[in-house]
Write a protein that holds these residues in place. Structure first.
Motif, PDB file in Angstrom:
ATOM      1  N   ALA A  97       0.911  -1.187   0.011  1.00  0.00           N
ATOM      2  CA  ALA A  97       0.045   0.147  -0.123  1.00  0.00           C
ATOM      3  C   ALA A  97       0.714   1.347  -0.006  1.00  0.00           C
ATOM      4  O   ALA A  97       1.787   1.459   0.815  1.00  0.00           O
ATOM      5  N   THR A  98       0.791   2.139  -1.249  1.00  0.00           N
ATOM      6  CA  THR A  98       1.646   3.369  -1.300  1.00  0.00           C
ATOM      7  C   THR A  98       1.000   4.349  -0.633  1.00  0.00           C
ATOM      8  O   THR A  98       1.815   5.526  -0.392  1.00  0.00           O
ATOM      9  N   ARG A  99      -0.096   4.533  -0.144  1.00  0.00           N
ATOM     10  CA  ARG A  99      -0.896   5.522   0.685  1.00  0.00           C
ATOM     11  C   ARG A  99      -1.664   4.994   1.531  1.00  0.00           C
ATOM     12  O   ARG A  99      -2.381   3.728   1.483  1.00  0.00           O
ATOM     13  N   ASP A 100      -2.293   5.581   2.621  1.00  0.00           N
ATOM     14  CA  ASP A 100      -3.209   5.357   3.669  1.00  0.00           C
ATOM     15  C   ASP A 100      -4.373   4.917   3.073  1.00  0.00           C
ATOM     16  O   ASP A 100      -4.809   3.956   3.370  1.00  0.00           O
ATOM     17  N   ALA A 101      -4.915   5.213   1.923  1.00  0.00           N
ATOM     18  CA  ALA A 101      -6.152   5.034   1.408  1.00  0.00           C
ATOM     19  C   ALA A 101      -6.240   3.565   0.779  1.00  0.00           C
ATOM     20  O   ALA A 101      -7.364   3.065   0.683  1.00  0.00           O
ATOM     21  N   GLU A 102      -4.970   3.003   0.633  1.00  0.00           N
ATOM     22  CA  GLU A 102      -4.843   1.630   0.184  1.00  0.00           C
ATOM     23  C   GLU A 102      -4.853   0.591   1.304  1.00  0.00           C
ATOM     24  O   GLU A 102      -5.061  -0.457   0.854  1.00  0.00           O
ATOM     25  N   LEU A 103      -4.676   1.088   2.281  1.00  0.00           N
ATOM     26  CA  LEU A 103      -4.788   0.066   3.393  1.00  0.00           C
ATOM     27  C   LEU A 103      -5.891  -0.809   3.631  1.00  0.00           C
ATOM     28  O   LEU A 103      -5.836  -2.048   3.976  1.00  0.00           O
ATOM     29  N   PRO A 104      -7.001  -0.364   3.288  1.00  0.00           N
ATOM     30  CA  PRO A 104      -8.411  -1.159   3.483  1.00  0.00           C
ATOM     31  C   PRO A 104      -8.277  -2.429   2.493  1.00  0.00           C
ATOM     32  O   PRO A 104      -8.662  -3.582   2.685  1.00  0.00           O
ATOM     33  N   ALA A 105      -7.366  -2.045   1.379  1.00  0.00           N
ATOM     34  CA  ALA A 105      -7.213  -3.222   0.348  1.00  0.00           C
ATOM     35  C   ALA A 105      -6.316  -4.162   0.707  1.00  0.00           C
ATOM     36  O   ALA A 105      -6.771  -5.456   0.372  1.00  0.00           O
ATOM     37  N   LEU A 106      -5.486  -4.114   1.608  1.00  0.00           N
ATOM     38  CA  LEU A 106      -4.838  -5.117   2.406  1.00  0.00           C
ATOM     39  C   LEU A 106      -5.508  -5.681   3.277  1.00  0.00           C
ATOM     40  O   LEU A 106      -5.573  -7.135   3.326  1.00  0.00           O
ATOM     41  N   ASP A 107      -6.363  -5.267   4.000  1.00  0.00           N
ATOM     42  CA  ASP A 107      -7.293  -5.993   5.144  1.00  0.00           C
ATOM     43  C   ASP A 107      -8.204  -6.827   4.170  1.00  0.00           C
ATOM     44  O   ASP A 107      -8.568  -8.051   4.451  1.00  0.00           O
ATOM     45  N   ARG A 108      -8.730  -6.370   3.021  1.00  0.00           N
ATOM     46  CA  ARG A 108      -9.566  -7.074   2.321  1.00  0.00           C
ATOM     47  C   ARG A 108      -8.937  -8.264   1.824  1.00  0.00           C
ATOM     48  O   ARG A 108      -9.419  -9.527   1.444  1.00  0.00           O
ATOM     49  N   THR A 109      -7.382  -8.284   1.281  1.00  0.00           N
ATOM     50  CA  THR A 109      -6.682  -9.349   0.783  1.00  0.00           C
ATOM     51  C   THR A 109      -6.763 -10.293   1.640  1.00  0.00           C
ATOM     52  O   THR A 109      -6.758 -11.647   1.555  1.00  0.00           O
ATOM     53  N   CYS A 138       6.416   2.417   0.586  1.00  0.00           N
ATOM     54  CA  CYS A 138       4.952   2.099   0.801  1.00  0.00           C
ATOM     55  C   CYS A 138       4.712   2.417   2.304  1.00  0.00           C
ATOM     56  O   CYS A 138       5.768   2.968   3.196  1.00  0.00           O
ATOM     57  N   VAL A 139       3.267   2.355   2.841  1.00  0.00           N
ATOM     58  CA  VAL A 139       3.060   2.756   4.230  1.00  0.00           C
ATOM     59  C   VAL A 139       2.692   1.217   4.903  1.00  0.00           C
ATOM     60  O   VAL A 139       2.946   1.464   6.060  1.00  0.00           O
ATOM     61  N   ALA A 140       2.740   0.272   4.472  1.00  0.00           N
ATOM     62  CA  ALA A 140       2.460  -0.946   4.888  1.00  0.00           C
ATOM     63  C   ALA A 140       2.716  -1.995   3.540  1.00  0.00           C
ATOM     64  O   ALA A 140       2.291  -1.812   2.436  1.00  0.00           O
ATOM     65  N   ALA A 141       2.555  -3.385   4.161  1.00  0.00           N
ATOM     66  CA  ALA A 141       2.612  -4.235   3.086  1.00  0.00           C
ATOM     67  C   ALA A 141       1.985  -5.654   3.793  1.00  0.00           C
ATOM     68  O   ALA A 141       1.958  -5.966   4.918  1.00  0.00           O
ATOM     69  N   LEU A 142       1.851  -6.572   2.847  1.00  0.00           N
ATOM     70  CA  LEU A 142       1.656  -8.044   3.183  1.00  0.00           C
ATOM     71  C   LEU A 142       2.700  -8.886   2.659  1.00  0.00           C
ATOM     72  O   LEU A 142       3.041  -8.597   1.568  1.00  0.00           O
ATOM     73  N   TRP A 143       3.281  -9.743   3.230  1.00  0.00           N
ATOM     74  CA  TRP A 143       4.316 -10.592   2.480  1.00  0.00           C
ATOM     75  C   TRP A 143       3.488 -11.990   2.370  1.00  0.00           C
ATOM     76  O   TRP A 143       2.884 -12.594   3.490  1.00  0.00           O
ATOM     77  N   TYR A 251       3.815  -6.442  -5.782  1.00  0.00           N
ATOM     78  CA  TYR A 251       2.387  -6.262  -6.285  1.00  0.00           C
ATOM     79  C   TYR A 251       1.826  -4.931  -5.702  1.00  0.00           C
ATOM     80  O   TYR A 251       1.970  -4.778  -4.492  1.00  0.00           O
ATOM     81  N   PRO A 252       1.306  -3.991  -6.307  1.00  0.00           N
ATOM     82  CA  PRO A 252       0.489  -2.943  -5.691  1.00  0.00           C
ATOM     83  C   PRO A 252      -0.497  -3.554  -4.954  1.00  0.00           C
ATOM     84  O   PRO A 252      -1.278  -4.755  -5.275  1.00  0.00           O
ATOM     85  N   ALA A 253      -1.283  -2.807  -4.061  1.00  0.00           N
ATOM     86  CA  ALA A 253      -2.286  -2.841  -3.323  1.00  0.00           C
ATOM     87  C   ALA A 253      -3.631  -3.494  -4.254  1.00  0.00           C
ATOM     88  O   ALA A 253      -3.538  -2.633  -5.408  1.00  0.00           O
ATOM     89  N   PRO A 254      -4.420  -4.306  -4.517  1.00  0.00           N
ATOM     90  CA  PRO A 254      -5.450  -4.757  -5.395  1.00  0.00           C
ATOM     91  C   PRO A 254      -6.137  -3.462  -5.869  1.00  0.00           C
ATOM     92  O   PRO A 254      -6.891  -3.037  -4.879  1.00  0.00           O
ATOM     93  N   PRO A 255      -6.288  -2.832  -7.191  1.00  0.00           N
ATOM     94  CA  PRO A 255      -6.968  -1.778  -7.244  1.00  0.00           C
ATOM     95  C   PRO A 255      -8.548  -1.941  -7.499  1.00  0.00           C
ATOM     96  O   PRO A 255      -9.285  -0.917  -7.362  1.00  0.00           O
ATOM     97  N   GLY A 256      -8.932  -3.178  -7.151  1.00  0.00           N
ATOM     98  CA  GLY A 256     -10.299  -3.452  -6.973  1.00  0.00           C
ATOM     99  C   GLY A 256     -11.186  -3.332  -8.395  1.00  0.00           C
ATOM    100  O   GLY A 256     -12.391  -3.447  -8.669  1.00  0.00           O
ATOM    101  N   ASP A 257     -10.403  -3.563  -9.556  1.00  0.00           N
ATOM    102  CA  ASP A 257     -11.065  -3.571 -10.882  1.00  0.00           C
ATOM    103  C   ASP A 257     -10.928  -4.976 -11.357  1.00  0.00           C
ATOM    104  O   ASP A 257     -11.261  -5.118 -12.665  1.00  0.00           O
ATOM    105  N   GLY A 258     -10.605  -5.975 -10.492  1.00  0.00           N
ATOM    106  CA  GLY A 258     -10.651  -7.348 -11.084  1.00  0.00           C
ATOM    107  C   GLY A 258      -9.259  -7.633 -11.434  1.00  0.00           C
ATOM    108  O   GLY A 258      -8.682  -8.969 -11.827  1.00  0.00           O
ATOM    109  N   SER A 259      -8.303  -6.533 -11.827  1.00  0.00           N
ATOM    110  CA  SER A 259      -6.737  -6.910 -12.086  1.00  0.00           C
ATOM    111  C   SER A 259      -5.860  -6.937 -10.831  1.00  0.00           C
ATOM    112  O   SER A 259      -6.617  -6.634  -9.672  1.00  0.00           O
TER     113      SER A 259
END
Length: 381
Positions: A97-109, A138-143, A251-259
Motif C-alpha cells: 500500500a503506497t498511501r493510507d487510502a490503500e490500507l483497506p485493500a490489504l485488509d480485504r486481501t 510504501c506505508v505498509a505491506a503484506l508478505w 504487487y500493488p494493493a489490489p485496485p479493485g477492478d479485477g486486475s
C-alpha cells in the motif's frame, strides 16, 4: 473410397500447460491419449506468454475453483518441481500500500485469502518492508511467503515427457476442423493440418485455451447454450534494462477492478518484468497482435514509480505480450474456471475447459485431476 477412421480413447485439444497436465494425468491412469496442437510446438500461446508466477491463492473468491485449485495446485507444483528438477524459486511476494487510502485493500486481501483457506500472509510495516527491499516506498505491506516463479517451458517439457513415457502421442500442426457427437456418445473429429485424419474418441477434453469456444462450437451435438462467451484480454509487459534492485516480487494493493495492477516479477535469472496491463480486444484469437506498444512506457513508468520512485528515466523497454481467455459474463474480478462435464453439456465422458487464465499455470496439476475424474466418470473430490 471413404476416409479412414482411427479409433482412440482420449483426445486432448491443446498442448498448453493444462492440456499437457491433463494428458499426463490420463496417461498415468493407463489411458491411451492423443494430444492435438494447432501450433508446431507445445505451449506457444497463453502458457508461454505470462509472468511465470506460482501464485499463492490469495486473490480468488472463497468456494471458487480458482481458489481451491490454486492452493492445491501450488502445493502439487512445488513438489513436482522439487522431485523432477524443474527450475523454480520460492521468492515470496510483497503486496504494498503506497498511501493510507490503500490500507483497506490489504485488509480485504487478508480476508479474501483466509476465506479461501490461505493463512500464511503476514502484515509488514514500513520499516520491515524497507529492511527487505530498501528501494520500495510504501506505508505498509503484506508478505506472501508461498509465492514463487517457475520456468514454465521446463515444466511443460516435464509434463509432456511423463505423458509420452506412458504412451501419449503428441500431434503438432493439427487443428480441429469439425466434428459431431455420435449416437453411442463418442465424438467424431475431422482433423486438418499436416496429416488430415478422422478420429473417433471415447473421451474428448477441450483445453484449447484461446480457441476453446471456437473448437467446441464446430462440433455438432455440443449444445450452443453450454458454450460461454469469451473476451480476449491482451496484457503487455515491459522489462528493466538494468539489474533489478529487488529480491522479491512486488504487487500493488489490489485496485479493485479485477486486475492485480502493474506489478514487478522476477524471472529465473533475476531479470525484472513489469506488467501486465489489460487491453480488451475485439478480435478473435487468430488476429491477436502480440507486439508491445512502446508508447505505453510512460503509463507503466507512472504505475511503477508509485512503489519504486527511483525507477530511472527510460529504464523500461517493451518486452512481450500475452492474451488471456477471459469469460464474458459476471464480475470481472470473480470469473471462475469452467471445467464443464456432462452436468453442463449432457455428454458423458467429455470435458470442456473454458476461461483457463491465471492462475491456471499454478493450478494445472490440480485442474488435471478434476478433469480426468470427470472424463472417466469418477466424482471429483
Amino acid at each position: 473410397m471413404g476416409t479412414e477412421i482411427f479409433e482412440t480413447d482420449c483426445v486432448v485439444f491443446g498442448a498448453g500447460v493444462v492440456g499437457l497436465a491433463v494428458a499426463r494425468s490420463l496417461a498415468l491412469r493407463g489411458r491411451e491419449v492423443l494430444v492435438l496442437e494447432r501450433n508446431a510446438v507445445f505451449g506457444e500461446e497463453t502458457s508461454a506468454r505470462n509472468s511465470e508466477v506460482i501464485h499463492a491463492g490469495l486473490a480468488y473468491a472463497a468456494g471458487s475453483l480458482k481458489a481451491r485449485l490454486c492452493i492445491e495446485g501450488k502445493a502439487q507444483l512445488y513438489a513436482f518441481c522439487a522431485a523432477r528438477g524443474v527450475p523454480h524459486k520460492r521468492l515470496g511476494k510483497l503486496i504494498v500500500a503506497t498511501r493510507d487510502a490503500e490500507l483497506p485493500a490489504l485488509d480485504r486481501t487478508i480476508a479474501l485469502a483466509e476465506g479461501a483457506g490461505l493463512f500464511d500472509l503476514e502484515p509488514r510495516d514500513k520499516a520491515a518492508v524497507a529492511a527487505m527491499e530498501p528501494e520500495l516506498t510504501c506505508v505498509a505491506a503484506l508478505w506472501s511467503p508461498s509465492t514463487g516463479v517457475i520456468d514454465s517451458h521446463a515444466f511443460m517439457l516435464a509434463l509432456l515427457g511423463e505423458a509420452e513415457a506412458q504412451g501419449t502421442t503428441f500431434v503438432p500442426n493439427s487443428r480441429v476442423a469439425g466434428g459431431r457427437v455420435l449416437g453411442d456418445g463418442r465424438i467424431e473429429l475431422d482433423i486438418g493440418g499436416d496429416e488430415p485424419m478422422r478420429l473417433h474418441a471415447a473421451h474428448v477434453i477441450n483445453c484449447a485455451g484461446l480457441w476453446a469456444q471456437q473448437v467446441a462450437g464446430c462440433i455438432d451435438g455440443i449444445p450452443g447454450d453450454s458454450i460461454p462467451g469469451q473476451v480476449l484480454a491482451k496484457g503487455s509487459y515491459f522489462s528493466l534494462s538494468q539489474k533489478a534492485p529487488f529480491r522479491h516480487l512486488v504487487y500493488p494493493a489490489p485496485p479493485g477492478d479485477g486486475s492485480l495492477g502493474v506489478h514487478l516479477t522476477l524471472d529465473m535469472a533475476g531479470r525484472a518484468k513489469f506488467g501486465p496491463d489489460i487491453e480488451r480486444l475485439d478480435c478473435g484469437p487468430d488476429a491477436v497482435d502480440y507486439r508491445v506498444d512502446p508508447g505505453k512506457a510512460g503509463i507503466f513508468t507512472e504505475a511503477v514509480r508509485r512503489f519504486w520512485p527511483g525507477l530511472p528515466d527510460g529504464a523500461l523497454v517493451p518486452d512481450y505480450a500475452g492474451c488471456r481467455p477471459k469469460l464474458a459474463a459476471g464480475d470481472a474480478g470473480q470469473i471462475d474456471f469452467r471445467l464443464d462435464g456432462a452436468e453442463v453439456h449432457g455428454l458423458e465422458g467429455h470435458v470442456m475447459c473454458y476461461g483457463l487464465e491465471s492462475p491456471a499455470l499454478t493450478s494445472a496439476l490440480a485442474i488435471a485431476e478434476v478433469v480426468a475424474d470427470k472424463a472417466l466418470g469418477r466424482p471429483a473430490a
